[in-house]
Design a protein around this motif. Structure first.
Motif, PDB file in Angstrom:
ATOM      1  N   ASP A  92       0.170  -7.062   8.004  1.00  0.00           N
ATOM      2  CA  ASP A  92       1.218  -6.169   7.504  1.00  0.00           C
ATOM      3  C   ASP A  92       0.639  -5.098   6.585  1.00  0.00           C
ATOM      4  OD1 ASP A  92       3.298  -7.409   8.830  1.00  0.00           O
ATOM      5  OD2 ASP A  92       3.886  -8.662   7.133  1.00  0.00           O
ATOM      6  N   VAL A  93      -0.252  -5.521   5.684  1.00  0.00           N
ATOM      7  CA  VAL A  93      -0.843  -4.583   4.728  1.00  0.00           C
ATOM      8  C   VAL A  93      -1.679  -3.531   5.458  1.00  0.00           C
ATOM      9  CG1 VAL A  93      -2.490  -4.343   2.823  1.00  0.00           C
ATOM     10  CG2 VAL A  93      -0.811  -6.201   2.794  1.00  0.00           C
ATOM     11  N   ARG A 122       3.893   0.797  -4.298  1.00  0.00           N
ATOM     12  CA  ARG A 122       5.268   0.655  -3.824  1.00  0.00           C
ATOM     13  C   ARG A 122       5.448   1.111  -2.375  1.00  0.00           C
ATOM     14  NH1 ARG A 122      10.389   0.032  -5.923  1.00  0.00           N
ATOM     15  NH2 ARG A 122       9.560  -0.093  -8.037  1.00  0.00           N
ATOM     16  N   LEU A 125       4.363  -1.617   0.070  1.00  0.00           N
ATOM     17  CA  LEU A 125       5.320  -2.717   0.160  1.00  0.00           C
ATOM     18  C   LEU A 125       6.596  -2.279   0.863  1.00  0.00           C
ATOM     19  CD1 LEU A 125       4.725  -4.224  -3.364  1.00  0.00           C
ATOM     20  CD2 LEU A 125       4.421  -5.454  -1.208  1.00  0.00           C
ATOM     21  N   THR A 126       7.018  -1.055   0.617  1.00  0.00           N
ATOM     22  CA  THR A 126       8.225  -0.547   1.280  1.00  0.00           C
ATOM     23  C   THR A 126       8.023  -0.477   2.793  1.00  0.00           C
ATOM     24  OG1 THR A 126       8.822   0.745  -0.676  1.00  0.00           O
ATOM     25  CG2 THR A 126       9.828   1.384   1.417  1.00  0.00           C
ATOM     26  N   MET A 128       6.182  -2.341   4.461  1.00  0.00           N
ATOM     27  CA  MET A 128       6.144  -3.718   4.936  1.00  0.00           C
ATOM     28  C   MET A 128       7.523  -4.349   4.961  1.00  0.00           C
ATOM     29  SD  MET A 128       2.741  -4.871   2.792  1.00  0.00           S
ATOM     30  CE  MET A 128       2.885  -6.625   3.172  1.00  0.00           C
ATOM     31  N   TYR A 130       9.520  -4.814   2.142  1.00  0.00           N
ATOM     32  CA  TYR A 130       9.865  -5.513   0.910  1.00  0.00           C
ATOM     33  C   TYR A 130      10.841  -4.685   0.085  1.00  0.00           C
ATOM     34  CZ  TYR A 130       6.440  -9.205   1.595  1.00  0.00           C
ATOM     35  OH  TYR A 130       5.746 -10.281   2.086  1.00  0.00           O
ATOM     36  N   THR A 133       9.559  -5.066  -5.404  1.00  0.00           N
ATOM     37  CA  THR A 133       8.144  -4.676  -5.497  1.00  0.00           C
ATOM     38  C   THR A 133       7.587  -5.028  -6.871  1.00  0.00           C
ATOM     39  OG1 THR A 133       8.799  -2.447  -6.149  1.00  0.00           O
ATOM     40  CG2 THR A 133       8.381  -2.818  -3.810  1.00  0.00           C
ATOM     41  N   ASN A 137       4.106  -9.375  -5.799  1.00  0.00           N
ATOM     42  CA  ASN A 137       3.784  -8.724  -4.533  1.00  0.00           C
ATOM     43  C   ASN A 137       2.632  -7.735  -4.684  1.00  0.00           C
ATOM     44  OD1 ASN A 137       5.603 -10.026  -2.813  1.00  0.00           O
ATOM     45  ND2 ASN A 137       7.279  -8.668  -3.383  1.00  0.00           N
ATOM     46  N   TYR A 138       2.530  -7.079  -5.840  1.00  0.00           N
ATOM     47  CA  TYR A 138       1.369  -6.213  -6.093  1.00  0.00           C
ATOM     48  C   TYR A 138       0.077  -7.037  -6.020  1.00  0.00           C
ATOM     49  CZ  TYR A 138       4.508  -2.506  -7.758  1.00  0.00           C
ATOM     50  OH  TYR A 138       5.457  -1.541  -7.855  1.00  0.00           O
ATOM     51  N   ARG A 140      -0.375  -9.839  -4.399  1.00  0.00           N
ATOM     52  CA  ARG A 140      -0.611 -10.275  -3.023  1.00  0.00           C
ATOM     53  C   ARG A 140      -1.247  -9.157  -2.193  1.00  0.00           C
ATOM     54  NH1 ARG A 140       4.291 -12.470   0.023  1.00  0.00           N
ATOM     55  NH2 ARG A 140       2.650 -13.289   1.383  1.00  0.00           N
ATOM     56  N   VAL A 141      -0.802  -7.920  -2.397  1.00  0.00           N
ATOM     57  CA  VAL A 141      -1.402  -6.790  -1.682  1.00  0.00           C
ATOM     58  C   VAL A 141      -2.864  -6.628  -2.087  1.00  0.00           C
ATOM     59  CG1 VAL A 141      -1.376  -4.283  -1.405  1.00  0.00           C
ATOM     60  CG2 VAL A 141       0.761  -5.563  -1.297  1.00  0.00           C
TER      61      VAL A 141
END
Length: 291
Positions: A92-93, A122, A125-126, A128, A130, A133, A137-138, A140-141
């Motif tokens: 995903d990333v 952001r 994540l958007t 992806m 999510y 944010t 989640n930061y 995890r990215v």
């Protein structure tokens, strides 16, 4: 080698990619069916195995190291993966970063493809899917980017040409400001991702919550035609652990198919009957093929 040839790295990457593509598709035509990445220029006869695995949180805590895992094989050669075992979250990333590179302005700098995303986390994540944010989640990215920087993909042709490239070449950031700069390896990008990232497909993938659904989405959308085959063949192709009970495999596939039907990816013609799975995309008319 690029310096000796007097070429900027981006231009040399294009040259290397052109040589490899000439081996893979000597007539210059690449079919629309593709391989382990939806935008990877691979012939349709490649086995659709991926270096990205559907993994639960417990599996993601302790990663295996994969050495020379064959993710594609054909008459012209092989594609191998070496690096930490990657999850669909890392996929995903990577897809989000590649999509942002295609959508941010400018898409090119000084006539060269821009392979560096620099900015807030952001938008990643958007892309992806999510809605929240936050700091978790930061983190995890950031962890995913670290693993992608260690991930290497190798093409080896029967005629002796080979390319070995990591997915990312550099990443830096500011935890407090929640910003990041990520550079996709231009050699990886030109060989695997220079075409485009389908933003509509990415948006559809972002609607999916189950890792198995994302793996099945990748597999199903790589076919122009309906796919029909044994559920164990499908389970292996999307990197499910086929050593688990068959009852569990059936359940995972059925739940993923249900989510893909709800998201409008698969049509009502998709079914799981006895041991046979039929995957039919919701758009267009497809001619059924068996595997």
């Amino acid at each position: 080698e690029a310096k000796r040839a007097g070429l900027p790295m981006e231009n040399h990457a294009k040259q290397v990619a052109a040589e490899v593509h000439a081996e893979v598709a000597p007539k210059g035509a690449l079919p629309p069916e593709q391989g382990w990445l939806s935008f990877a220029p691979m012939p349709s006869t490649l086995c659709r195995t991926s270096p990205f695995f559907p993994m639960n949180p417990r599996q993601m805590e302790k990663r295996e190291y994969l050495e020379g895992m064959i993710i594609a094989a054909n008459a012209w050669g092989e594609v191998k993966y070496t690096g930490p075992k990657l999850s669909t979250f890392e996929e995903d990333v990577l897809l989000a970063i590649l999509a942002l590179l295609k959508s941010v302005d400018p898409g090119e700098r000084d006539g060269k493809a821009a392979w560096t995303y620099s900015g807030p986390l952001r938008p990643i994540l958007t892309a992806m899917g999510y809605k929240r944010t936050g700091s978790d989640n930061y983190r995890r990215v950031k962890d995913a980017v670290r693993r992608l920087s260690l991930a290497g993909v190798e093409i080896q042709t029967k005629n002796g040409k080979w390319v070995l490239a990591t997915m990312l070449t550099m990443a830096a950031g500011d935890d407090k400001a929640a910003t990041m700069a990520v550079t996709v390896n231009p050699y990886f990008a030109e060989v695997y991702a220079a075409g485009a990232v389908n933003l509509l497909d990415l948006a559809k993938r972002a609607e999916l919550s189950r890792p198995v659904s994302k793996a099945l989405h990748r597999f199903a959308t790589s076919h122009r035609s309906d796919w029909r085959g044994h559920f164990l063949t499908l389970a292996a192709a999307i990197n499910l652990d086929i050593n688990q009970p068959q009852k569990a495999l059936r359940r995972l596939i059925k739940l993923a198919m249900a989510e893909l039907r709800k998201a409008g990816v698969l049509s009502s013609r998709s079914k799981f009957a006895d041991d046979v799975v039929t995957l039919a995309l919701a758009t267009g008319k497809a001619k059924e093929v068996e595997a």
